[in-house]
Design a protein around this motif. Structure first.
Motif, short mmCIF file in Angstrom:
data_model
loop_
_atom_site.label_atom_id
_atom_site.label_comp_id
_atom_site.label_asym_id
_atom_site.label_seq_id
_atom_site.Cartn_x
_atom_site.Cartn_y
_atom_site.Cartn_z
N GLY A 1 0.84 -1.18 0.00
CA GLY A 1 0.00 0.00 0.00
C GLY A 1 0.88 1.23 0.00
O GLY A 1 2.05 1.19 0.41
N ILE B 1 -3.22 0.27 -3.41
CA ILE B 1 -3.27 -0.98 -2.65
C ILE B 1 -3.18 -2.13 -3.64
O ILE B 1 -3.72 -2.05 -4.75
CB ILE B 1 -4.55 -1.07 -1.79
CG1 ILE B 1 -4.49 -2.29 -0.87
CG2 ILE B 1 -5.81 -1.10 -2.66
CD1 ILE B 1 -5.59 -2.30 0.17
N LYS C 1 -2.20 -3.97 -8.89
CA LYS C 1 -2.37 -2.82 -8.01
C LYS C 1 -3.59 -2.00 -8.44
O LYS C 1 -3.88 -1.86 -9.63
CB LYS C 1 -1.11 -1.95 -8.06
CG LYS C 1 -1.10 -0.76 -7.16
CD LYS C 1 0.29 -0.16 -7.06
CE LYS C 1 0.82 0.32 -8.39
NZ LYS C 1 2.15 0.95 -8.26
#
Length: 247
Positions: free
Chosen positions: A158, A185, A203
């Motif tokens: 993250g 994230i 992602k």
């Protein structure tokens, strides 16, 4: 009751077989012990944008009459883009790493404008805009990795990603701001190969601020474009990226 016992035994057998996996010879066994290391990244992505339509607006015709018009805008398709960059990774702990990954993102967004006017004498219109984008990004990410087993190691990540938008035309209906910041994230897995480590990663990125340049309509010379340029009051960029890191 027999089915319950059967499923319990099946789970126990599965757990036993997983715990009994043999250890294999590890490739590059000391690569994760380095305090700092570099690499490169290559990937593809899909750009999306969340638009908030402004609703009804009053349009003044050339003869001075005013007509209420409703223009809606949406991104009508997904166009793949690509990104390239470099990375530097700092080892914080056995399971935590900090990664800095400057990169360039290239892509395209395609918008469709639908002009709906209640007045039957006013023609309905449909306009299109293709917005090519080029971003300079500096992703700052924290990685939490599981213990290595044999030659793979899954992880979660993250972070935040400030971006500079290098694209945008003054004669477009919509124009985005020069700066934006994304929340990131995702997850991935390290694969330790004989000569290098490969890290495929998926992602999800979401823009934290309103990226729409709301002052852009004031600079348009063609006043017939205003109904389309004022159709959106807020916008948030989104991306889904698939990246492979090589270290």
């Amino acid at each position: 009751m027999k089915k319950v016992i059967y499923y319990i035994l099946l789970l126990l057998m599965t757990a036993t077989s997983l715990s009994a996996q043999e250890r294999k010879v590890q490739n590059r066994p000391y690569t994760d012990l380095r305090k700092f290391h570099f690499g490169i990244l290559l990937g593809t992505h899909m750009q999306d944008i969340e638009l908030l339509n402004a609703g009804p607006q009053m349009i003044t015709n050339d003869d001075g009459t005013a007509v209420e018009s409703i223009v809606t805008v949406d991104q009508d398709r997904w166009d793949p883009g690509f990104h390239v960059g470099v990375l530097g990774e700092l080892r914080l702990h056995e399971n935590f790493q900090f990664r800095l990954a400057p990169a360039m993102y290239f892509g395209t967004r395609h918008f469709t404008f639908h002009n709906f006017t209640p007045d039957a004498s006013y023609p309905k219109e449909e306009e299109f805009q293709e917005m090519k984008s080029a971003y300079i990004s500096t992703a700052m990410e924290l990685i939490f990795a599981a213990p290595r087993f044999n030659n793979y190691r899954p992880y979660l990540m993250g972070g935040i990603n400030p971006m500079i938008n290098l694209s945008g035309k003054d004669d477009d209906f919509l124009k985005l701001k020069r700066f934006d910041t994304f929340l990131e994230i995702g997850f991935g897995c390290d694969f330790y190969l004989p000569f290098f480590k490969a890290r495929p990663e998926l992602k999800f990125m979401y823009g934290l601020s309103n990226c729409l340049d709301t002052d852009h309509p004031k600079s348009l010379r063609n006043k017939n474009m205003l109904r389309f340029a004022n159709a959106v009051s807020e916008a948030h960029s989104k991306m889904i990226t698939f990246t492979v890191y090589f270290e």
